[in-house]
Design a protein around this motif. Structure first.
Motif, PDB file in Angstrom:
ATOM      1  N   MET A 262       0.823  -1.210   0.000  1.00  0.00           N
ATOM      2  CA  MET A 262       0.000   0.000   0.000  1.00  0.00           C
ATOM      3  C   MET A 262       0.866   1.272   0.000  1.00  0.00           C
ATOM      4  SD  MET A 262      -3.218  -0.600  -0.298  1.00  0.00           S
ATOM      5  CE  MET A 262      -4.193   0.686   0.460  1.00  0.00           C
ATOM      6  N   ASN A 263       2.020   1.210   0.659  1.00  0.00           N
ATOM      7  CA  ASN A 263       2.899   2.384   0.620  1.00  0.00           C
ATOM      8  C   ASN A 263       3.428   2.627  -0.793  1.00  0.00           C
ATOM      9  OD1 ASN A 263       2.625   3.211   3.276  1.00  0.00           O
ATOM     10  ND2 ASN A 263       4.196   1.808   4.027  1.00  0.00           N
ATOM     11  N   ALA A 264       3.626   1.533  -1.536  1.00  0.00           N
ATOM     12  CA  ALA A 264       4.036   1.675  -2.944  1.00  0.00           C
ATOM     13  C   ALA A 264       2.907   2.304  -3.763  1.00  0.00           C
ATOM     14  CB  ALA A 264       4.401   0.298  -3.515  1.00  0.00           C
ATOM     15  N   VAL A 265       1.662   1.924  -3.453  1.00  0.00           N
ATOM     16  CA  VAL A 265       0.491   2.504  -4.124  1.00  0.00           C
ATOM     17  C   VAL A 265       0.438   4.015  -3.846  1.00  0.00           C
ATOM     18  CG1 VAL A 265      -2.056   2.602  -4.079  1.00  0.00           C
ATOM     19  CG2 VAL A 265      -0.888   0.386  -4.184  1.00  0.00           C
ATOM     20  N   PHE A 266       0.589   4.401  -2.568  1.00  0.00           N
ATOM     21  CA  PHE A 266       0.522   5.820  -2.204  1.00  0.00           C
ATOM     22  C   PHE A 266       1.656   6.612  -2.856  1.00  0.00           C
ATOM     23  CE2 PHE A 266      -1.358   4.066   1.969  1.00  0.00           C
ATOM     24  CZ  PHE A 266      -2.638   4.045   1.432  1.00  0.00           C
ATOM     25  N   SER A 267       2.831   5.984  -2.934  1.00  0.00           N
ATOM     26  CA  SER A 267       3.981   6.645  -3.559  1.00  0.00           C
ATOM     27  C   SER A 267       3.707   6.886  -5.048  1.00  0.00           C
ATOM     28  CB  SER A 267       5.220   5.769  -3.371  1.00  0.00           C
ATOM     29  OG  SER A 267       6.325   6.344  -4.015  1.00  0.00           O
ATOM     30  N   ALA A 268       3.093   5.894  -5.708  1.00  0.00           N
ATOM     31  CA  ALA A 268       2.755   6.036  -7.137  1.00  0.00           C
ATOM     32  C   ALA A 268       1.742   7.172  -7.340  1.00  0.00           C
ATOM     33  CB  ALA A 268       2.189   4.718  -7.671  1.00  0.00           C
ATOM     34  N   VAL A 269       0.762   7.264  -6.453  1.00  0.00           N
ATOM     35  CA  VAL A 269      -0.229   8.346  -6.543  1.00  0.00           C
ATOM     36  C   VAL A 269       0.455   9.704  -6.397  1.00  0.00           C
ATOM     37  CG1 VAL A 269      -2.254   9.400  -5.441  1.00  0.00           C
ATOM     38  CG2 VAL A 269      -2.160   6.921  -5.723  1.00  0.00           C
ATOM     39  N   GLU A 302      -6.161   7.289 -15.761  1.00  0.00           N
ATOM     40  CA  GLU A 302      -6.391   5.828 -15.773  1.00  0.00           C
ATOM     41  C   GLU A 302      -5.532   5.137 -14.717  1.00  0.00           C
ATOM     42  OE1 GLU A 302      -5.681   4.448 -19.751  1.00  0.00           O
ATOM     43  OE2 GLU A 302      -7.373   5.584 -20.578  1.00  0.00           O
ATOM     44  N   MET A 303      -4.270   5.574 -14.613  1.00  0.00           N
ATOM     45  CA  MET A 303      -3.368   4.985 -13.622  1.00  0.00           C
ATOM     46  C   MET A 303      -3.880   5.262 -12.201  1.00  0.00           C
ATOM     47  SD  MET A 303      -0.005   6.124 -15.725  1.00  0.00           S
ATOM     48  CE  MET A 303       1.296   5.931 -14.572  1.00  0.00           C
ATOM     49  N   ASN A 304      -4.331   6.504 -11.974  1.00  0.00           N
ATOM     50  CA  ASN A 304      -4.853   6.864 -10.648  1.00  0.00           C
ATOM     51  C   ASN A 304      -6.077   6.006 -10.300  1.00  0.00           C
ATOM     52  OD1 ASN A 304      -5.573  10.121  -9.037  1.00  0.00           O
ATOM     53  ND2 ASN A 304      -5.441   8.053  -8.206  1.00  0.00           N
ATOM     54  N   GLN A 305      -6.950   5.792 -11.304  1.00  0.00           N
ATOM     55  CA  GLN A 305      -8.133   4.959 -11.052  1.00  0.00           C
ATOM     56  C   GLN A 305      -7.731   3.523 -10.692  1.00  0.00           C
ATOM     57  OE1 GLN A 305     -11.253   5.450 -10.529  1.00  0.00           O
ATOM     58  NE2 GLN A 305     -11.815   3.277 -10.456  1.00  0.00           N
ATOM     59  N   GLY A 306      -6.731   2.989 -11.407  1.00  0.00           N
ATOM     60  CA  GLY A 306      -6.255   1.634 -11.095  1.00  0.00           C
ATOM     61  C   GLY A 306      -5.749   1.536  -9.658  1.00  0.00           C
ATOM     62  N   LEU A 307      -5.074   2.578  -9.212  1.00  0.00           N
ATOM     63  CA  LEU A 307      -4.541   2.588  -7.841  1.00  0.00           C
ATOM     64  C   LEU A 307      -5.665   2.740  -6.814  1.00  0.00           C
ATOM     65  CD1 LEU A 307      -1.417   4.772  -8.628  1.00  0.00           C
ATOM     66  CD2 LEU A 307      -1.366   2.365  -7.947  1.00  0.00           C
ATOM     67  N   LEU A 308      -6.708   3.492  -7.167  1.00  0.00           N
ATOM     68  CA  LEU A 308      -7.876   3.600  -6.275  1.00  0.00           C
ATOM     69  C   LEU A 308      -8.583   2.252  -6.139  1.00  0.00           C
ATOM     70  CD1 LEU A 308      -9.036   7.103  -7.532  1.00  0.00           C
ATOM     71  CD2 LEU A 308      -8.576   6.561  -5.137  1.00  0.00           C
ATOM     72  N   GLN A 309      -8.594   1.490  -7.237  1.00  0.00           N
ATOM     73  CA  GLN A 309      -9.155   0.128  -7.161  1.00  0.00           C
ATOM     74  C   GLN A 309      -8.305  -0.736  -6.223  1.00  0.00           C
ATOM     75  OE1 GLN A 309      -9.144  -0.192 -11.425  1.00  0.00           O
ATOM     76  NE2 GLN A 309     -11.369  -0.237 -11.574  1.00  0.00           N
ATOM     77  N   CYS A 310      -6.978  -0.554  -6.290  1.00  0.00           N
ATOM     78  CA  CYS A 310      -6.088  -1.279  -5.373  1.00  0.00           C
ATOM     79  C   CYS A 310      -6.401  -0.937  -3.912  1.00  0.00           C
ATOM     80  CB  CYS A 310      -4.615  -0.917  -5.629  1.00  0.00           C
ATOM     81  SG  CYS A 310      -3.977  -1.477  -7.202  1.00  0.00           S
TER      82      CYS A 310
END
Length: 388
Positions: A262-269, A302-310
């Protein structure tokens, strides 16, 4: 003297949820407004001295006699518009009685906190003068588009415009804007009113509505940014209510179970928001450079939406909007808390109106509400008399 104000709603362009965990997010004003018309009158003009609030879109009117307000707020001191302060628990209780006496229809009981905020703002800034206030709005109620903040900003702006703490040319025609320090004052009053409605708001919604354009925010720090290109979105209101608190808690629970992922997800956002900010602010020279920038914005959305799904905050209604817009090669993402609420679909400058119409027909056939909005518009605006 009549004053009219309008204050825009807002979207979260990128970074929702992740911002709670330290990532950068971007919010933007939209050209869907709450409008307030305020006319302060003498007793003779207004019968026995009434304060009237009309919510035009809902066909509701609320009336209070100035005498009754004085009875309930006997300790009300002379207004100090230049000194915004929190509503005391004693005042809150007294104003709550004034709201309860109005017998709000059961289906509209959610309006009570907004009416409470209105009465508090009015008496704090204008005191016990009789007046008529008419409110209209383009914004759906409770859909995450900042409807309550835009109401608080439009009300604060109108009340302050007719006080002695602001300096506007009353003879001017058309829409005017306050100076920076006056906008700061409006924003502080609106934030206190938002606290009455929401308890612990972030202050982001009222800041975007007051100042307009776009705001980048991270760890409580807000930075205003300006778009170098026109941006348009289709906003689809799924009409599915959501529990923001529960969705935020769900993301935190997932983070405690899978901290590294999840920290990787937040970093990507965080990277997505920063890249969006750079693209949006850079100047455009021709149609080709606009198209290239638009393609990058679509990919980042699109990338942000994918991360929100994560993060687990999507919903069947949101997925329906994503599938529908994807058929037309359009990029979408949820905005705000997720779990329903609204979805943004990017509309490129050269996109045919026929395509937009087809998408809207298909989405509305699912029971959704569609709104088209310009992004990054001016904040609070004021006009006097009959000009607009």
């Amino acid at each position: 003297m009549e004053v009219r104000t309008r204050a825009p709603g807002k979207i979260i362009f990128s970074g929702e949820h992740a911002v709670v965990h330290g990532s950068t997010a971007i919010a933007a004003s939209i050209d869907l407004y709450t409008r307030v018309a305020l006319q302060i009158s003498s007793d003779s003009e207004n019968g026995e001295g009434l304060l009237k609030l009309q919510l035009k879109d809902m066909g509701l009117e609320f009336l209070w006699s100035i005498r009754r307000i004085r009875e309930m707020l006997p300790d009300l001191s002379a207004p100090l518009p230049s000194q915004p302060m929190a509503c005391s628990s004693e005042s809150m209780e007294s104003i709550a009685v004034l709201v309860e006496e109005q017998s709000i229809p059961e289906a509209k009981v959610g309006l009570a906190s907004g009416i409470l905020a209105f009465l508090w703002l009015y008496t704090s800034i204008q005191g016990l003068k009789p007046a008529t206030i008419v409110v209209t709005s383009d914004l759906p109620f409770g859909a995450g588009l900042g409807s309550s903040a835009s109401l608080c900003v439009a009300l604060s702006g109108a009340l302050l415009a007719l006080s002695d703490v602001t300096n506007l040319d009353l003879s001017s025609q058309g829409w005017l804007t306050f100076g920076e320090s006056e906008l700061d004052l409006v924003n502080m009053w609106a934030f206190e009113a938002e606290k009455i409605i929401h308890g612990k708001p972030s202050g982001l919604d009222n800041t975007v509505s007051t100042f307009g354009n776009m705001i980048m925010f991270k760890s409580g720090k807000l930075t205003c940014i300006k778009s170098g290109m026109p941006l348009r979105m289709l906003i689809t209101n799924t009409k599915v209510g959501r529990n923001t608190k529960a969705l935020v808690a769900g993301v935190s629970e997932r983070t405690s179970r899978h901290p590294d992922a999840m920290n990787a997800v937040f970093s990507a956002v965080d990277y997505i928001s920063k890249e969006l900010s750079t693209i949006i602010q850079s100047p455009v020279h021709d149609d080709l450079s606009v198209t290239k920038k638009e393609e990058k914005i679509e990919e980042l959305m699109e990338m942000n939406q994918g991360l929100l799904q994560c993060m687990g905050v999507s919903h069947a209604s949101i997925e329906t909007v994503l599938r529908t817009t994807l058929k037309y090669k359009l990029s979408s993402k949820l905005t705000g808390a997720g779990g329903g609420g609204c979805v943004l679909t990017f509309l490129p400058a050269l996109l045919s109106g026929t395509v937009v119409d087809k998408v809207i027909v298909e989405l509305e056939s699912c029971g959704f509400q569609c709104l088209i909005a310009g992004i990054g518009v001016k904040g609070l605006e004021i006009c006097f008399g009959g000009s607009s």
